[in-house]
Design a protein around this motif. Structure first.
Motif, PDB file in Angstrom:
ATOM      1  N   THR A  16       0.931  -1.307  -0.044  1.00  0.00           N
ATOM      2  CA  THR A  16      -0.106   0.058  -0.031  1.00  0.00           C
ATOM      3  C   THR A  16       0.845   1.303  -0.111  1.00  0.00           C
ATOM      4  OG1 THR A  16      -0.322   0.130   2.371  1.00  0.00           O
ATOM      5  CG2 THR A  16      -1.910  -1.053   1.378  1.00  0.00           C
ATOM      6  N   GLU A  71      -6.176   1.781   4.667  1.00  0.00           N
ATOM      7  CA  GLU A  71      -5.633   1.295   3.152  1.00  0.00           C
ATOM      8  C   GLU A  71      -5.741  -0.176   3.344  1.00  0.00           C
ATOM      9  OE1 GLU A  71      -4.222   3.410   5.697  1.00  0.00           O
ATOM     10  OE2 GLU A  71      -4.160   5.165   4.396  1.00  0.00           O
ATOM     11  N   THR A  72      -5.079  -0.885   4.173  1.00  0.00           N
ATOM     12  CA  THR A  72      -5.041  -2.597   4.424  1.00  0.00           C
ATOM     13  C   THR A  72      -6.468  -3.036   4.194  1.00  0.00           C
ATOM     14  OG1 THR A  72      -4.504  -2.494   6.671  1.00  0.00           O
ATOM     15  CG2 THR A  72      -2.527  -2.434   5.225  1.00  0.00           C
ATOM     16  N   ALA A  87      -7.811  -2.725   0.702  1.00  0.00           N
ATOM     17  CA  ALA A  87      -7.194  -3.649   0.007  1.00  0.00           C
ATOM     18  C   ALA A  87      -7.644  -5.112  -0.008  1.00  0.00           C
ATOM     19  CB  ALA A  87      -5.663  -3.641   0.153  1.00  0.00           C
ATOM     20  N   PRO A 101      -1.229   1.591  -5.379  1.00  0.00           N
ATOM     21  CA  PRO A 101      -0.313   0.577  -4.676  1.00  0.00           C
ATOM     22  C   PRO A 101       0.419  -0.256  -5.546  1.00  0.00           C
ATOM     23  CG  PRO A 101      -2.510  -0.261  -4.572  1.00  0.00           C
ATOM     24  CD  PRO A 101      -2.777   1.161  -5.375  1.00  0.00           C
TER      25      PRO A 101
END
Ligand code: ADP
Ligand code: MG
Length: 383
Positions: A213, A313-314, A317, A368
């Motif tokens: 990321t 962000e994670t 994803a 990413p």
């Protein structure tokens, strides 16, 4: 070729030939996060990305360090003067390894070291352990120390803990030192016993994507120390040496003995995570690679909800990858950013990567970086 470039770089900088070139890889952890300092289980693979070091001994006790990735020219230190706090910045990682070898009673001389790494730094892919283990392996060969990869990993961890001052567990260094090509490495952090677990994803039409990321939230170090302290406090309250000693089928009873709130959540993550490692290994041993997908996603939920180490962000994803048809996905590494791994059918990989890229773009976030991870070899001599 990269090996020659490192060797040539050494010669251009120091004006002599290196005695050899060594490398040690970065890693992704398939499952088993934050379990290492709880004496538990984990299952990393080594990445094809690695730190390489060209090295030659010196007989004047000087250690000279250069990294292609650092703007510093050459850092020069006297081996006999090495002490925690004596070296600042990135050079503390390789210098710490020399210090740890000396502290362990090995006769180590000075050296010229030229480092070059393609492990992204701070991406949860263990660029620091790659650097340490490359240097440890080089010194082991140059001085004929005959230390095992496991012993080198322990020394590298000591360097990071006591010399650099980062309280990391043993996962990264063991992975970088001990992994084998085509296999994941089962690690028992208490005994430091390891077992190679064959992981031939391609043979089953699968891929393991790594999505970096490129985010690293600033409070990561403090939060790591807090989680670690919370786990130690829970073990103390439960009267066990480490949370690894809380059996999965005794989890509810153990939780009831802890104060409500954070300590319960931390304990639940560690105990269920150890169980997830064991479930994944049983599936891999049985050849059911697809079966591990949901366990990875479950592991992410545990890091998000119980251990509280994921971030927007994670999470995005992982959620996007799963919605786009991934078999499973989770953040890997210490948390608060870094990388996500995604297990997917090979035919779905591009679509999943595009979905994650689009989801990031829709929020105005940086694109990413994605790549495919094939289990690579651990630390070794190249020439
Ligand atoms: P990670 O190990 O997950 O990449 P860390 O914070 O543990 O993240 O380690 C990153 C640090 O390691 C960098 O800030 C830098 O000091 C050092 N480092 C890693 N690779 C290199 C390199 N090639 N050259 C110089 N320093 C490096
Ligand atoms: Mg690191």
């Amino acid at each position: 070729m990269e090996t020659e470039a490192v060797s040539k770089g050494f010669t251009t900088l120091y004006g002599t030939e290196p005695e050899g070139v060594w490398q040690a890889p970065g890693r992704v952890n398939v499952i088993g996060e934050h379990t290492d300092y709880n004496d538990g289980f984990m299952l990393p693979i080594a990445l094809p990305h690695a730190a390489r070091v060209a090295a030659a001994r010196r007989d004047d006790g000087l250690l000279r360090l250069h990294s292609v990735q650092s703007p510093d020219s050459v850092t020069e230190v006297v081996v006999a003067d090495l002490a925690p706090g004596s070296v600042e910045g990135w050079a503390a990682y390789p210098a710490g390894v020399v210090w740890a070898l000396r502290e362990a009673g090995h006769q180590v001389a000075g050296a010229d070291l030229y480092l070059d790494s393609d492990v992204p730094t701070g991406a949860g892919l263990s660029s620091s352990a790659a650097l340490e283990c490359a240097v440890a392996t080089a010194y082991n060969d140059l001085h004929g120390l005959a230390l095992t990869p496991r012993q080198l990993a322990v020394l590298a961890q000591r360097a990071e803990n006591a010399f650099v001052g980062v309280p990391c567990g043993i996962l990264d260094q063991l992975a970088s030192s001990c992994c084998a090509e085509g296999a994941a490495l089962f690690v028992d952090a208490r005994s430091l016993d390891t077992r190679q677990v064959p992981l031939d994803l391609a043979a089953q039409g699968l891929v393991l994507l790594v999505i970096d990321t490129e985010v690293k939230h600033a409070h990561a170090d403090g939060a790591y120390a807090e989680r670690r302290a919370g786990c130690e406090r829970s073990a103390e309250l439960l009267g066990v040496p480490a949370l690894r000693d809380v059996p999965y089928d005794g989890l509810d009873a153990a939780l009831a003995r802890l104060p409500e709130g954070e300590l319960r959540s931390l304990t639940r993550h560690i105990v269920t995570e150890d169980a997830r490692v064991e479930r994944v290994i049983a599936l891999l041993d049985a050849g059911d690679l697809r079966g591990i997908g949901p366990i990875l996603t479950e592991g992410h939920a545990s890091m998000r909800d119980d251990f509280a180490i994921s971030c927007a962000e994670t999470d995005l994803a992982v959620d996007t990858a799963v919605a786009a048809g991934a078999l499973g996905a989770r953040m890997t590494g210490g948390g608060f950013g870094g990388s996500v791994i995604v297990l997917a059918e090979r035919a779905d990989a591009d679509r999943i990567t595009a979905a994650v890229t689009d989801a990031f773009a829709a929020r105005g976030w940086k694109t990413p970086r994605a790549f495919t991870a094939v289990p690579a070899a651990g630390a070794r001599r190249l020439i």
